[in-house]
Enzyme design. Structure first.
Site, PDB file in Angstrom:
ATOM      1  N   ARG A  18       0.637  -1.058  -0.076  1.00 24.94           N
ATOM      2  CA  ARG A  18       0.151  -0.089   0.052  1.00 24.94           C
ATOM      3  C   ARG A  18       0.965   1.325   0.085  1.00 24.94           C
ATOM      4  O   ARG A  18       0.411   2.416  -0.287  1.00 24.94           O
ATOM      5  CB  ARG A  18      -1.048  -0.091   1.051  1.00 24.94           C
ATOM      6  CG  ARG A  18      -2.041  -1.101   0.772  1.00 24.94           C
ATOM      7  CD  ARG A  18      -2.691  -1.430   2.218  1.00 24.94           C
ATOM      8  NE  ARG A  18      -2.076  -2.435   3.250  1.00 24.94           N
ATOM      9  CZ  ARG A  18      -2.319  -2.771   4.257  1.00 24.94           C
ATOM     10  NH1 ARG A  18      -3.530  -2.356   4.817  1.00 24.94           N
ATOM     11  NH2 ARG A  18      -1.479  -3.481   5.160  1.00 24.94           N
ATOM     12  N   LYS A  25       8.558  -0.961   3.288  1.00 24.28           N
ATOM     13  CA  LYS A  25       7.991   0.101   4.244  1.00 24.28           C
ATOM     14  C   LYS A  25       8.507   0.642   5.490  1.00 24.28           C
ATOM     15  O   LYS A  25       8.667   1.614   5.690  1.00 24.28           O
ATOM     16  CB  LYS A  25       6.535  -0.646   4.699  1.00 24.28           C
ATOM     17  CG  LYS A  25       5.402   0.107   5.555  1.00 24.28           C
ATOM     18  CD  LYS A  25       4.254  -0.226   5.428  1.00 24.28           C
ATOM     19  CE  LYS A  25       3.966  -1.398   6.480  1.00 24.28           C
ATOM     20  NZ  LYS A  25       2.525  -1.898   6.403  1.00 24.28           N
ATOM     21  N   SER A 390      34.268  41.656  -0.544  1.00 21.80           N
ATOM     22  CA  SER A 390      33.312  41.135  -1.205  1.00 21.80           C
ATOM     23  C   SER A 390      33.659  40.821  -2.623  1.00 21.80           C
ATOM     24  O   SER A 390      34.301  40.971  -3.449  1.00 21.80           O
ATOM     25  CB  SER A 390      32.224  42.356  -1.245  1.00 21.80           C
ATOM     26  OG  SER A 390      31.859  42.795  -0.301  1.00 21.80           O
TER      27      SER A 390
HETATM   28  C1  UD1 Z   1      -2.188  -5.952  11.305  1.00 22.03           C
HETATM   29  C2  UD1 Z   1      -3.176  -6.689  12.348  1.00 22.03           C
HETATM   30  C3  UD1 Z   1      -4.392  -6.000  12.525  1.00 22.03           C
HETATM   31  C4  UD1 Z   1      -3.826  -4.487  13.413  1.00 22.03           C
HETATM   32  C5  UD1 Z   1      -2.923  -3.993  12.492  1.00 22.03           C
HETATM   33  C6  UD1 Z   1      -2.261  -2.845  13.403  1.00 22.03           C
HETATM   34  C7  UD1 Z   1      -2.786  -9.067  11.429  1.00 22.03           C
HETATM   35  C8  UD1 Z   1      -3.254 -10.063  10.502  1.00 22.03           C
HETATM   36  N1  UD1 Z   1      -3.735  -7.698  11.404  1.00 22.03           N
HETATM   37  O1  UD1 Z   1      -2.725  -5.551  10.067  1.00 22.03           O
HETATM   38  O2  UD1 Z   1      -5.186  -6.706  13.686  1.00 22.03           O
HETATM   39  O3  UD1 Z   1      -5.051  -3.917  13.591  1.00 22.03           O
HETATM   40  O4  UD1 Z   1      -1.764  -4.831  12.110  1.00 22.03           O
HETATM   41  O5  UD1 Z   1      -1.261  -1.888  12.605  1.00 22.03           O
HETATM   42  O6  UD1 Z   1      -1.757  -9.217  12.122  1.00 22.03           O
HETATM   43  N2  UD1 Z   1       4.766  -8.485   8.070  1.00 22.03           N
HETATM   44  C9  UD1 Z   1       5.637  -9.546   8.080  1.00 22.03           C
HETATM   45  N3  UD1 Z   1       5.347 -10.621   7.116  1.00 22.03           N
HETATM   46  C10 UD1 Z   1       4.202 -10.860   6.628  1.00 22.03           C
HETATM   47  C11 UD1 Z   1       3.281  -9.916   6.845  1.00 22.03           C
HETATM   48  C12 UD1 Z   1       3.431  -8.543   7.556  1.00 22.03           C
HETATM   49  O7  UD1 Z   1       6.991  -9.261   8.898  1.00 22.03           O
HETATM   50  O8  UD1 Z   1       4.176 -11.930   6.091  1.00 22.03           O
HETATM   51  C13 UD1 Z   1       5.046  -7.174   9.012  1.00 22.03           C
HETATM   52  C14 UD1 Z   1       4.925  -6.106   8.213  1.00 22.03           C
HETATM   53  O9  UD1 Z   1       6.099  -5.762   7.737  1.00 22.03           O
HETATM   54  C15 UD1 Z   1       4.412  -4.921   9.203  1.00 22.03           C
HETATM   55  C16 UD1 Z   1       3.781  -5.782  10.057  1.00 22.03           C
HETATM   56  O10 UD1 Z   1       3.782  -7.267  10.132  1.00 22.03           O
HETATM   57  O11 UD1 Z   1       5.333  -4.301   9.721  1.00 22.03           O
HETATM   58  C17 UD1 Z   1       2.082  -5.874  10.215  1.00 22.03           C
HETATM   59  O12 UD1 Z   1       1.668  -6.036   8.693  1.00 22.03           O
HETATM   60  P1  UD1 Z   1       0.737  -5.246   7.734  1.00 22.03           P
HETATM   61  O13 UD1 Z   1       0.500  -6.128   6.734  1.00 22.03           O
HETATM   62  O14 UD1 Z   1       0.936  -4.059   8.010  1.00 22.03           O
HETATM   63  O15 UD1 Z   1      -0.707  -5.624   8.669  1.00 22.03           O
HETATM   64  P2  UD1 Z   1      -1.776  -4.908   8.914  1.00 22.03           P
HETATM   65  O16 UD1 Z   1      -2.931  -4.936   7.693  1.00 22.03           O
HETATM   66  O17 UD1 Z   1      -1.629  -3.319   9.316  1.00 22.03           O
HETATM   67 MG    MG Z   2       0.113  -2.292   9.016  1.00 26.58          MG
END
Ligand code: UD1
Ligand code: MG
Length: 450
Positions: A18, A25, A390
Site C-alpha cells: 500500500r 515500508k 566582497s
Molecule cells: C495488522 C493486524 C491488525 C492490526 C494492524 C495494526 C494481522 C493479521 N493484522 O494488520 O489486526 O489492527 O496490524 O497496525 O496481524 N509482516 C511480516 N510478514 C508478513 C506480513 C506482515 O513481517 O508476512 C509485517 C509487516 O512488515 C508489518 C507488520 O508485519 O510491519 C504488520 O503487517 P501489515 O500488513 O501492515 O498488517 P495490517 O494489515 O496493518
Molecule cells: Mg500495518
C-alpha cells in the site's frame, strides 16, 4: 527458565504494497529516522535479552537498519503469524518469561507503553496481552472482542468481521506480550486464514482461549499506536511525531517562535535558551548549543553549532558544517563540509564548500569557494583574522594566511602569505564624459528610426 526476562520480535518483512514504493515500508522515515529504528529504539529502553528483526528476502537495507540485532529471514510473506515463526531459530531457546511482538510499521510507540504492556502480562500472568486502542477511524484495523468479564476472546480482522463486529471501536494495535511458555505452541497452531490464505498472528488469541488460557487487552493512546500502511498514514504519523519533538524541545528550554512551522529530526540535540524562528527545517545530525539563535527560513542538516552562534534568516547549513562559538551566518549563505572557528562571520550571499575559516575572519558578501573542478573537490583554507573582500572567488585548493586581505571582486588562485593583500581583478578604466556622449549618440540613432 528464569523469570522477568524479556525478548522481542519486530516484524518487518511485509512488502508494504500500500506504500507503492521500491523501499521496504519499515525504512520509510519519520523525522529523518527509519520507522524500524524508531521501534527498535523504543524496545531497547526496556533492555531485552534479545531482539530479533524479521525481514523479507532482498531487503539489505532492513538488515542494516536492524544493526546490531540479528535478522531472521521470512522467505515468503505468508502473514504476521508466519513471520513470528520465522524468528524461532534466531530467538533461540526461550529463556524469557515475556516475548514482545511489535510491528515495524508502528513507529510512534513509546517505551513507557511497552513497559506497561509487559507489566500487565506479568501482573495477569496472562498467556497473551494485546495492546488495544480506540482510533477515531477504526477502518481496516483488527477488532478486539472483549468478554463481559474483561478477558479477550478473539481478534477479528476487518475483512473477516461481521457488520456488528465492525461497530466495535476497540482495535488491535498489533503489539502483543506473549508468555514465553506458550509462544511456540500457540504459533504452531495457527492455520491459514480462509479469506487471505495468510497465517494471522491475531489468531493466537482465540487459540489460547480455546485452551482455557488467560488472555487480556490493555488500552493505550491511539495516536501512539497508529500503523503506517500508506503515504497518507506516513504523513499523519510524521505530524504527530513532529508535535512530540516540538513539545520536548520546548520542555528542554528551547523557544520555538511558531512551533507548527518548525520541523525537527528525531536526533536533533539542543542546549538551553536556543531560539528558533518561524519556518525552520532541521534535518538529521544536528546539534545546537546554548543560546544559539536560528532566524526564520533556515534549513540545517548534519551541522554542529556551538554556543552563541547566530544563523539566518534564510541560511542553509549542509552536512559537515561545524560552527564554533559566536559564529554568524547570514542570509543566503550556504555552507557544506566547512568549519568556521570562533567569531568568524559570513553574513551575506556566500557559498563556502570544503573550507576552513579561522577565528574572527570576516567573509564578505558574495564570496564563493570554487571547490569543484568537475572531477574532484578541493579545500579552501582561510586563517585567523582574514578579511575577505566582497565578491571574492577562491579557486581551490588555496590557502590564505592569517591577517591577509583579499580585495573586493578578486579571483584568488594562488596562496596568500600572512598579512598580505590579494588582488586579482583587472584595473578599472575611467572615461570622463563618455556616459554623456553615449546617451547623445543613442538619442540621435533612435530619432533617425522614428
Ligand atoms: C495488522 C493486524 C491488525 C492490526 C494492524 C495494526 C494481522 C493479521 N493484522 O494488520 O489486526 O489492527 O496490524 O497496525 O496481524 N509482516 C511480516 N510478514 C508478513 C506480513 C506482515 O513481517 O508476512 C509485517 C509487516 O512488515 C508489518 C507488520 O508485519 O510491519 C504488520 O503487517 P501489515 O500488513 O501492515 O498488517 P495490517 O494489515 O496493518
Ligand atoms: Mg500495518
Amino acid at each position: 527458565m528464569s523469570f522477568f526476562r524479556l525478548a522481542a520480535v519486530v516484524l518487518a518483512a511485509g512488502k508494504g504494497t500500500r506504500m507503492r514504493s521500491d523501499l521496504p515500508k519499515v525504512l520509510h522515515r519519520i523525522a529523518g529516522k527509519p520507522m524500524l529504528a524508531h521501534v527498535l529504539d523504543g524496545i531497547a529502553e526496556l533492555g531485552p535479552d534479545r531482539t530479533v528483526v524479521v525481514a523479507g528476502p532482498n531487503m539489505p537495507g532492513v538488515a542494516a537498519a536492524a544493526q546490531p540485532h540479528p535478522v531472521a529471514l521470512q522467505a515468503e510473506q505468508l502473514g504476521t503469524g508466519h513471520a513470528v515463526a520465522a524468528a524461532r531459530e534466531a530467538l533461540g531457546a526461550i529463556t524469557a518469561d515475556t516475548v514482545l511482538v511489535v510491528y515495524g510499521d508502528t513507529p510512534l510507540l513509546t517505551a513507557q507503553t511497552l513497559r506497561s504492556l509487559v507489566a500487565a502480562r506479568r501482573a495477569y500472568d496472562a498467556a497473551v496481552v494485546v495492546l488495544g486502542m480506540t482510533p477515531a477511524d477504526p477502518g481496516a484495523y483488527g477488532r478486539l472482542i472483549v468478554d463481559p468479564d474483561g478477558t479477550l476472546s478473539a481478534i477479528v480482522e476487518a475483512a473477516d468481521a461481521t457488520p456488528e463486529q465492525l461497530q466495535i471501536g476497540l482495535c488491535n494495535s498489533g503489539v502483543m506480550a506473549i508468555a514465553g511458555t506458550y509462544l511456540w505452541s500457540l504459533i504452531d497452531q495457527i492455520v491459514p486464514n480462509p479469506l487471505k490464505g495468510e497465517y494471522y498472528l491475531t489468531d493466537i488469541v482465540a487459540l489460547a482461549r480455546a485452551q482455557g488460557l488467560n488472555v487480556r487487552a490493555v488500552e493505550a493512546d491511539a495516536d501512539e499506536l497508529a500503523g503506517v500502511n500508506s503515504r497518507v498514514d506516513l504523513a499523519a504519523a510524521e505530524a504527530i511525531f513532529q508535535q512530540r519533538l516540538r513539545v520536548k524541545a520546548m520542555e528542554e528550554g528551547v523557544t520555538l517562535s511558531d512551533p507548527a512551522s518548525i520541523y525537527l529530526s528525531a536526533d536533533t540535540r539542543f542546549g538551553r535558551d536556543v531560539v528558533i524562528g518561524q519556518n525552520v527545517v532541521i534535518g538529521p545530525g544536528v546539534s545546537i548549543a546554548d543560546r544559539v539563535e536560528i532566524k526564520p527560513f533556515s534549513h540545517i542538516e548534519g551541522a554542529t553549532i556551538a554556543s552563541d552562534a547566530i544563523i539566518g534568516p534564510f541560511a542553509r547549513l549542509r552536512p559537515g558544517s561545524v560552527l564554533a562559538e559566536g559564529v554568524h551566518i547570514g542570509n543566503f549563505v550556504e555552507l557544506k563540509n566547512t568549519t568556521m572557528a570562533a567569531g568568524a562571520k559570513a553574513n551575506h550571499l556566500t557559498y563556502l564548500g570544503d573550507a576552513t575559516v579561522g577565528p574572527r575572519s570576516n567573509i564578505g558578501a558574495g564570496t564563493i569557494t570554487c571547490n569543484y573542478d568537475g572531477f574532484a573537490k578541493h579545500r579552501t583554507t582561510i586563517g585567523a583574522d582574514v578579511f575577505v573582500g566582497s565578491d571574492t572567488a577562491f579557486v581551490a585548493p588555496v590557502t590564505i594566511g592569517d591577517g591577509a586581505i583579499t580585495a573586493a571582486g578578486s579571483v584568488i588562485t594562488e596562496d596568500l602569505p600572512a598579512n598580505s593583500l590579494g588582488l586579482g581583478r583587472s584595473r578599472q578604466v575611467t572615461k570622463p564624459e563618455q556616459a554623456t556622449r553615449f546617451r547623445e549618440n543613442r538619442r540621435a540613432t533612435a530619432g533617425k528610426k522614428a
